[in-house]
Design an enzyme around this catalytic site. Structure first.
Site, PDB file in Angstrom:
ATOM      1  N   LEU A  97       0.826  -1.205   0.000  1.00 32.29           N
ATOM      2  CA  LEU A  97       0.000   0.000   0.000  1.00 32.29           C
ATOM      3  C   LEU A  97       0.862   1.259   0.000  1.00 32.29           C
ATOM      4  O   LEU A  97       0.597   2.198  -0.735  1.00 32.29           O
ATOM      5  CB  LEU A  97      -0.928   0.003   1.210  1.00 32.29           C
ATOM      6  CG  LEU A  97      -2.130  -0.926   1.097  1.00 32.29           C
ATOM      7  CD1 LEU A  97      -3.017  -0.786   2.321  1.00 32.29           C
ATOM      8  CD2 LEU A  97      -2.934  -0.631  -0.153  1.00 32.29           C
ATOM      9  N   GLU A 142       4.478   0.592   7.344  1.00 32.47           N
ATOM     10  CA  GLU A 142       4.878  -0.133   8.548  1.00 32.47           C
ATOM     11  C   GLU A 142       6.383  -0.085   8.759  1.00 32.47           C
ATOM     12  O   GLU A 142       6.871  -0.275   9.875  1.00 32.47           O
ATOM     13  CB  GLU A 142       4.383  -1.596   8.461  1.00 32.47           C
ATOM     14  CG  GLU A 142       4.495  -2.347   9.781  1.00 32.47           C
ATOM     15  CD  GLU A 142       3.994  -3.787   9.715  1.00 32.47           C
ATOM     16  OE1 GLU A 142       3.352  -4.153   8.716  1.00 32.47           O
ATOM     17  OE2 GLU A 142       4.244  -4.544  10.675  1.00 32.47           O
ATOM     18  N   GLY A 179       4.342   1.578  -0.712  1.00 32.87           N
ATOM     19  CA  GLY A 179       5.276   1.656  -1.839  1.00 32.87           C
ATOM     20  C   GLY A 179       4.555   1.743  -3.174  1.00 32.87           C
ATOM     21  O   GLY A 179       4.939   2.531  -4.049  1.00 32.87           O
ATOM     22  N   ARG A 198      -6.721  -4.836  21.894  1.00 31.19           N
ATOM     23  CA  ARG A 198      -5.877  -5.971  21.527  1.00 31.19           C
ATOM     24  C   ARG A 198      -4.825  -6.316  22.575  1.00 31.19           C
ATOM     25  O   ARG A 198      -4.644  -7.474  22.920  1.00 31.19           O
ATOM     26  CB  ARG A 198      -5.159  -5.658  20.203  1.00 31.19           C
ATOM     27  CG  ARG A 198      -6.099  -5.644  19.031  1.00 31.19           C
ATOM     28  CD  ARG A 198      -5.382  -5.281  17.753  1.00 31.19           C
ATOM     29  NE  ARG A 198      -6.330  -5.349  16.632  1.00 31.19           N
ATOM     30  CZ  ARG A 198      -6.040  -5.046  15.374  1.00 31.19           C
ATOM     31  NH1 ARG A 198      -4.826  -4.637  15.053  1.00 31.19           N
ATOM     32  NH2 ARG A 198      -6.944  -5.153  14.428  1.00 31.19           N
TER      33      ARG A 198
END
Lengths: 257, 637
Positions: free
Chosen positions: B43, B425, B45, B330
């Site tokens: 997404l 990320e 790059g 989480r």
């Protein structure tokens, strides 16, 4: 369980390959097919042999990297299942398993089970997009889209580009793959301005890559791990026919001023 | 080391606008004179390469997969957040900003997060225009759902395949630029080193994974968008090929590594079934909306679920966190699962699992409704485990899912090496110590579509570039170093496979640098990893040849880097003497076992600077300012 594998081994694109027999002992029913191959490969490395090359990445059935023929059926023949999601509980002790790469002129074998699927990228590059540069988009809700159309677009857009359709087809046609992208965009208003040119360019690129013609056999739909319906091929043919009929040679237009 | 984050001044709402006006522009006619390398085609790059191509730059884009469409962004299931407020339920840019800073446990940079929330709305517009088939209502407008405990419905989705559809949108935009000749795509090509000349990133060394040929590629700027490093744990929800090599080798060339210890452990994954296990599969978090999580009250209870009466079950999340229950965030849900399994109350093989039980929901809503909501997930579960979740409770266990840490970047997304930009990320960026659900896709596309086109242009317009080519001594040296490492790996011919080292590293990381950490364990693991690395370089057995398609060799190089990164993660976790987000230090908890942050001493980013092989890296700090969202203790009781 203990299995006997017969695997296609080929050094590179220029060297002829052959089937080689391997033992796969103590296979757990909880392993995935690729994990079974991982274990075989670990054994080969320790024996000083080259491991079997096969393509894989996400191992959850969405990236489209993996795929080969198992006993003559793409991805092994379980509904909506890629080989990375295929588990060994479907096999029985003593089974002989034949593993071969996708076979198609347009997909040359690069090594063992790895084939070159770059023809798919070139088909997309020839028109499988909406020409909208970053920043020029209107508000997302400016253009309502009928839910049914959006759902049909999504059904076609689910294609993972694995190549099973080509490998399963006796003609090695890429009609399901190409039709899926044409159909995805044809169901949406965003896809309309370029719809005709898209179908002309993509179908011509598909032919130029030496994929075969579709003769409505339906093996592609049967083995597609994402359940892409064969209707997308009819949609592609319809668009291509209509666009060919209306095609005119490009007109030279003088620039302003 | 200069950690100037280059945050614009003024009110936070105006900072990005101000920056965009202040950033220098490259004349349209000059853009084609600049060469830009983008490594990675996910997404971040893919969207960056496509957008830079559209603007007119000469782009070379690299990925190790056979096609840019395979990047692991494709596996994201849940959705993408955007502050559109289409549901009229109180969302706003400010609320998305607030939720993200708080969710990150006050360890993210406010200005970056605000910009992320601002551009989130443009991302949805762009993706819709590309033909991404987002879910729609019957009236034809976009549908939303609430996700990961958010109080507003701001998540856009495309069935359970949002990541796939967004990635295909970016991939198609990229293919359009490839067809136009503005982007040259090099698939099956792996970056193995960064070339730094006169202090600036000027190129990369990359190996063609088919022919084995190692080449130098020069450019005026390098953009890394190579994803996270969760595979340092061996078992994770990442793709098998996901690795740290590009960012790690850039770190060794001078780029600081930010917060390496921040790892997100996702609570709902299918448990491991045996030693051969190669990866873990995520089950969407949405299952917790209707499933109830429990374990037996008694230790070592071997009865099947249906034989354990209601009175002998412990619905521990509902008991410990009554107001959030099964929907606790989480990090909280993951730690609670570990705690009950450590007490010997886990279920399934090895006692590493807890039940996620739908029987109440099926009784209440009927099997049909449950099938409509979760049918595809139940199918995936059954395919993998051979068990039917309609009749037997699912077994789940936490697994490594995302790494919030990564290369340190400033507001321009530039690392400490000028001309080296890091997106998605791969950078440490916007999520602080814990990432909220449906925010990763948002960040990747924000960086690629809407941030880098501006900040990269500013860099190119501000700098003078000496003419350099592959014959430059730095390029020649980097090439030789990479070739010699490849030769060395193949020459060892020891007795252990690459995977056996990777597994052993993963187990050390999971046991000592996983969900709960303590000083003693971290020091022990760092020592062990150093020893394991030494053994690797003496005793690894890499099959095959250098000039060939050799997956074992690819894997060996990546594991060699993980063996260095793992040690740095342990150091980083050791020094951070607090518990925050995904980083839980057992020594720092409240009397009722909750995470205890230490804002006085640790309200900063830790940025590590490489000092050479087997030298201890130096830790720098970027202090974080919270002008808008005041740090509070998160409570989900």
């Amino acid at each position: 369980m203990n299995l006997t594998l017969h695997v296609w081994r080929q050094k590179d694109v220029a060297t002829p390959g052959q089937m080689v027999r391997y033992d796969a002992p103590n296979v757990s029913e909880h392993m995935s097919f690729l994990e079974m191959l991982d274990v075989v490969n670990e054994g080969l490395i320790l024996k000083g042999e080259e491991p079997i090359a096969f393509e894989h990445d996400c191992r959850e059935g969405i990236c489209g990297s993996c795929g080969f023929m198992i006993n003559g059926i793409a991805h092994g023949g379980f509904k909506n299942t890629t080989v990375c999601q295929l588990h060994m509980r479907h096999f029985a002790d003593g089974d002989e398993v034949y593993i071969e790469p996708w076979r198609a002129t347009a997909f040359p074998v690069m090594k063992d089970l790895v084939v070159d699927r770059s023809a798919f990228d070139r088909i997309i590059a020839s028109g499988g997009y909406v020409s909208v540069s970053t920043g020029s988009a209107p508000d997302g809700n400016a253009l309502p889209i009928r839910k049914q159309d959006s759902d049909l677009a999504m059904d076609a857009a689910a294609c993972i580009g694995c190549g099973a359709c080509v490998a399963s087809c006796p003609n090695a046609a890429a009609a399901l793959f190409t039709g899926a992208k044409i159909s995805h965009l044809a169901h949406l208003p965003q896809g309309q301005p370029e719809r005709k040119e898209r179908s002309l360019r993509m179908v011509r690129q598909m032919n130029a890559e030496l994929f075969g013609n579709c003769t409505n056999i339906g093996e592609c739909e049967a083995t597609c791990p994402k359940g892409i319906p064969i209707e997308v091929i009819a949609g592609m043919n319809g668009d291509f026919l209509a666009a060919s009929w209306q095609e005119r040679p490009p007109v030279e237009i003088a620039g302003a001023g | 080391m200069n950690l100037n984050a280059r945050i614009p001044s003024g009110p936070i709402e105006q900072r990005w606008d101000k920056a965009r006006f202040d950033l220098k522009l490259v004349n349209p006619a000059n853009k084609r004179k600049y060469n830009v390398i983008v490594v990675g085609s996910g997404l971040a790059g893919g969207s960056a390469a496509a957008t830079l191509g559209e603007l007119g730059y000469n782009v070379k884009c690299f990925c190790f997969q056979d096609s840019p469409r395979r990047a692991h962004s494709i596996a994201a299931q849940g959705g993408i957040n955007a502050a559109k407020n289409y549901q009229n339920d109180g969302d706003s840019v400010y609320r998305l900003f607030y939720d993200t800073v708080k969710g990150g446990d006050f360890r993210a940079r406010e200005s970056n997060v605000y910009r992320l929330a601002q551009v989130s709305v443009s991302i949805i517009d762009q993706c819709v225009a590309q033909g991404v088939p987002f879910a729609r209502e019957y009236g034809g407008l976009l549908a939303n759902r609430s996700f990961g405990g958010a109080q507003v419905s701001r998540t856009f989705y495309a069935r359970g395949q949002t990541g796939q559809q967004l990635l295909l949108g970016a991939y198609q935009a990229l293919e359009r630029q490839i067809d136009a000749g503005k982007v040259k795509m090099l698939p099956r090509t792996e970056m193995l080193d960064l070339i730094v000349i006169d202090g600036k990133a000027r190129g990369i060394v990359a190996r063609n994974l088919v022919t084995g040929r190692i080449d130098v590629h020069m450019a005026d700027a390098v953009v890394l968008a190579t994803g996270g490093y969760g595979n340092v744990f061996y078992l994770s929800t990442n793709a098998k090929g996901s690795n740290t090599t590009a960012i790690w080798r850039a770190y060794k060339r001078g780029a600081a590594f930010g917060n390496p210890c921040y790892t997100q452990i996702h609570p709902t994954c299918i448990p491991q079934s045996g030693d051969y296990q190669s990866k873990l599969t995520l089950m969407s978090e949405s299952l917790r909306n209707d499933g109830r999580i429990w374990v037996p009250l008694k230790q070592g209870d071997t009865r099947t679920a249906d034989q354990i009466p209601e009175s002998e079950r412990d619905y521990y999340l509902e008991r410990m966190y009554p107001s959030f229950g099964n929907l606790s965030p989480r990090d909280i849900a993951s730690r609670a699962a570990k705690r009950v399994c450590d007490e010997g109350r886990g279920v399934g093989p090895g006692g590493l699992g807890v039940y996620l039980d739908f029987s109440d929901a099926i009784r209440r809503l009927g099997q049909k409704t449950i099938a409509e909501r979760y049918g595809n997930l139940f199918e995936i579960y059954e395919r993998i485990t051979g068990e039917d979740p309609y009749t037997v409770p699912m077994r789940i266990y936490p697994a490594v899912h995302y790494t919030m840490g990564g290369l340190w970047v400033d507001y321009h997304l530039m690392s400490t090496v000028p001309g080296l930009f890091v997106l998605g990320e791969a950078n440490f960026s916007d999520h602080g110590a814990n990432r909220l659900g449906a925010s990763a896709l948002m960040q990747g596309l924000s960086d690629g579509y809407f941030v880098i086109p501006y900040t990269l242009g500013n860099y190119l317009a501000s700098e003078k570039f000496a003419k350099v080519d592959e014959t430059h001594p730095e390029a020649v040296a980097a090439l030789a170093q990479t070739q010699s490492m490849t030769k060395q790996l193949l020459a060892i011919k020891g007795k252990r496979t690459v995977s056996s080292f990777h597994r052993e590293l993963g187990k050390l990381m999971w046991d000592f640098c996983g969900m709960a950490r303590n000083a003693k364990g971290l020091e022990h693991a760092a020592d062990k990893i150093a020893g394991l690395r030494e053994e690797f370089w003496k005793n690894v057995n890499v099959a095959g040849e250098a000039g060939d398609l050799n997956q074992n060799l690819e894997s060996a190089g990546r594991v060699a880097d993980f063996l260095e990164l793992g040690e740095l993660m342990c150091h980083d976790a050791r020094v951070r003497e607090e518990s925050c987000g995904g980083h839980f230090r057992e020594e720092y908890q409240t009397s009722d076992g909750e995470a205890q942050r230490n804002d006085e001493s640790f309200s900063h980013v830790a940025a590590w600077e490489y000092q050479g092989p087997n030298q201890k890296p130096v830790r720098h700090q970027e202090e974080l300012q919270f002008e808008y969202v005041k740090p509070v203790q998160r409570s989900y009781k």
